[in-house]
Scaffold this motif. Structure first.
Motif, mmCIF file in Angstrom:
data_model
loop_
_atom_site.group_PDB
_atom_site.id
_atom_site.type_symbol
_atom_site.label_atom_id
_atom_site.label_comp_id
_atom_site.label_asym_id
_atom_site.label_seq_id
_atom_site.Cartn_x
_atom_site.Cartn_y
_atom_site.Cartn_z
ATOM 1 N N VAL A 51 -5.519 32.398 -26.927
ATOM 2 C CA VAL A 51 -6.917 31.445 -26.780
ATOM 3 C C VAL A 51 -6.221 30.303 -27.090
ATOM 4 C CG1 VAL A 51 -9.176 30.781 -27.482
ATOM 5 C CG2 VAL A 51 -8.595 33.407 -27.260
ATOM 6 N N GLY A 52 -6.640 29.166 -26.227
ATOM 7 C CA GLY A 52 -6.509 27.781 -26.460
ATOM 8 C C GLY A 52 -7.013 26.878 -25.345
ATOM 9 N N PRO A 53 -6.458 25.714 -25.231
ATOM 10 C CA PRO A 53 -6.654 24.804 -24.041
ATOM 11 C C PRO A 53 -5.587 25.434 -23.022
ATOM 12 C CG PRO A 53 -6.121 23.320 -26.053
ATOM 13 C CD PRO A 53 -5.845 24.953 -26.381
ATOM 14 N N GLU A 54 -6.232 25.465 -21.900
ATOM 15 C CA GLU A 54 -5.604 25.940 -20.892
ATOM 16 C C GLU A 54 -4.368 25.394 -20.395
ATOM 17 O OE1 GLU A 54 -6.832 28.141 -16.443
ATOM 18 O OE2 GLU A 54 -8.001 26.370 -16.991
ATOM 19 N N CYS A 55 -4.194 24.176 -20.715
ATOM 20 C CA CYS A 55 -2.815 23.603 -20.335
ATOM 21 C C CYS A 55 -1.767 23.925 -21.303
ATOM 22 C CB CYS A 55 -2.927 22.126 -20.625
ATOM 23 S SG CYS A 55 -3.400 21.453 -22.285
ATOM 24 N N ASP A 56 -1.997 24.341 -22.444
ATOM 25 C CA ASP A 56 -1.330 25.059 -23.707
ATOM 26 C C ASP A 56 -0.778 26.530 -22.911
ATOM 27 O OD1 ASP A 56 -1.090 22.499 -24.597
ATOM 28 O OD2 ASP A 56 -1.991 23.180 -26.685
ATOM 29 N N LEU A 57 -1.899 27.074 -22.684
ATOM 30 C CA LEU A 57 -1.686 28.574 -22.244
ATOM 31 C C LEU A 57 -0.859 28.583 -20.769
ATOM 32 C CD1 LEU A 57 -5.375 29.921 -22.512
ATOM 33 C CD2 LEU A 57 -3.488 29.895 -24.191
ATOM 34 N N ARG A 58 -0.989 27.760 -20.111
ATOM 35 C CA ARG A 58 -0.146 27.494 -19.045
ATOM 36 C C ARG A 58 1.423 27.255 -19.218
ATOM 37 N NH1 ARG A 58 -4.228 24.773 -16.134
ATOM 38 N NH2 ARG A 58 -3.079 22.850 -16.735
ATOM 39 N N GLU A 59 1.305 26.431 -20.223
ATOM 40 C CA GLU A 59 2.831 26.108 -20.682
ATOM 41 C C GLU A 59 3.283 27.229 -21.357
ATOM 42 O OE1 GLU A 59 6.256 23.766 -21.466
ATOM 43 O OE2 GLU A 59 4.414 23.423 -20.070
ATOM 44 N N LEU A 60 2.652 27.734 -22.173
ATOM 45 C CA LEU A 60 3.389 29.072 -22.810
ATOM 46 C C LEU A 60 3.835 29.737 -21.741
ATOM 47 C CD1 LEU A 60 4.148 30.661 -25.536
ATOM 48 C CD2 LEU A 60 1.616 31.297 -25.486
ATOM 49 N N VAL A 61 3.079 30.272 -20.819
ATOM 50 C CA VAL A 61 3.373 31.503 -19.920
ATOM 51 C C VAL A 61 4.876 30.928 -19.289
ATOM 52 C CG1 VAL A 61 2.731 32.692 -17.848
ATOM 53 C CG2 VAL A 61 1.035 32.428 -19.740
ATOM 54 N N LYS A 62 4.619 29.678 -18.640
ATOM 55 C CA LYS A 62 5.804 29.010 -17.927
ATOM 56 C C LYS A 62 7.182 29.074 -18.868
ATOM 57 C CE LYS A 62 7.275 24.419 -16.473
ATOM 58 N NZ LYS A 62 6.715 22.915 -16.512
ATOM 59 N N ARG A 63 7.085 28.900 -20.142
ATOM 60 C CA ARG A 63 8.066 28.795 -21.018
ATOM 61 C C ARG A 63 8.732 30.092 -21.191
ATOM 62 N NH1 ARG A 63 6.401 25.276 -26.304
ATOM 63 N NH2 ARG A 63 6.219 23.379 -25.480
ATOM 64 N N ILE A 64 7.847 31.260 -21.313
ATOM 65 C CA ILE A 64 8.162 32.634 -21.468
ATOM 66 C C ILE A 64 8.795 33.165 -20.184
ATOM 67 C CG2 ILE A 64 7.628 34.836 -21.720
ATOM 68 C CD1 ILE A 64 5.114 33.924 -23.332
ATOM 69 N N GLU A 65 8.406 32.770 -19.095
ATOM 70 C CA GLU A 65 8.841 33.171 -17.787
ATOM 71 C C GLU A 65 10.147 32.573 -17.567
ATOM 72 O OE1 GLU A 65 5.120 34.299 -14.575
ATOM 73 O OE2 GLU A 65 5.457 32.219 -15.106
ATOM 74 N N SER A 66 10.302 31.331 -17.914
ATOM 75 C CA SER A 66 11.591 30.664 -17.584
ATOM 76 C C SER A 66 12.760 31.267 -18.894
ATOM 77 C CB SER A 66 11.394 29.246 -17.946
ATOM 78 O OG SER A 66 13.013 28.298 -17.852
ATOM 79 N N SER A 67 12.518 31.414 -19.628
ATOM 80 C CA SER A 67 13.519 32.122 -20.742
ATOM 81 C C SER A 67 13.939 33.462 -20.320
ATOM 82 C CB SER A 67 13.211 31.720 -21.975
ATOM 83 O OG SER A 67 12.139 32.347 -22.612
ATOM 84 N N MET A 68 12.822 34.287 -19.905
ATOM 85 C CA MET A 68 13.030 35.575 -19.749
ATOM 86 C C MET A 68 12.867 35.955 -18.306
ATOM 87 S SD MET A 68 13.400 36.761 -22.929
ATOM 88 C CE MET A 68 13.042 38.341 -22.876
#
Length: 94
Positions: A51-68
Motif C-alpha cells: 500500500v502506498g502512493p501509486e507512483c511509489d508502487l509503480r517504482e517498486l515494481v519497476k525496480r524489482i523487474e529491472s534487477s530480477m
C-alpha cells in the motif's frame, strides 16, 4: 503526482524463489513510501502486497523487474483500494 493511497497485489512467476527475490524487493523499497510485505507462495511464485502512493508502487515494481529480469517470466499486477497497514515493508515467511 498524487499521494492518494492504493494497494497493489503483484505476483511474480518464474525462477523467483531461492534466488534472493524477497531480500531484493525489501532492498528496493528503501526510500519509497510503501507498507506491506513480500512472501513466497506454494505454487513457486512470489507475492508482493503493498500500500502506498501509486507512483511509489509503480517504482517498486519497476525496480524489482529491472534487477530480477532474468528470473521473472511473468508479472501480474492487481490494483485495489488501499487498506490499513503497519508502517513498514517486510518479508513475510508464511
Amino acid at each position: 503526482m498524487s499521494d492518494s493511497q492504493v494497494r497493489y497485489v503483484v505476483r511474480f512467476y518464474g525462477q523467483v524463489q531461492g534466488v534472493g527475490f524477497r531480500a531484493t524487493a525489501l532492498s528496493h523499497s528503501t526510500g519509497l513510501r510503501v507498507r506491506g510485505f513480500v512472501r513466497n507462495k506454494g505454487d513457486g511464485s512470489v507475492e508482493l502486497d503493498v500500500v502506498g502512493p501509486e507512483c511509489d508502487l509503480r517504482e517498486l515494481v519497476k525496480r524489482i523487474e529491472s534487477s530480477m529480469k532474468g528470473n521473472i517470466d511473468d508479472t501480474q499486477v492487481e490494483s485495489l483500494p488501499a487498506e490499513e497497514r503497519v508502517d513498514e515493508f517486510r518479508i513475510r515467511f508464511f
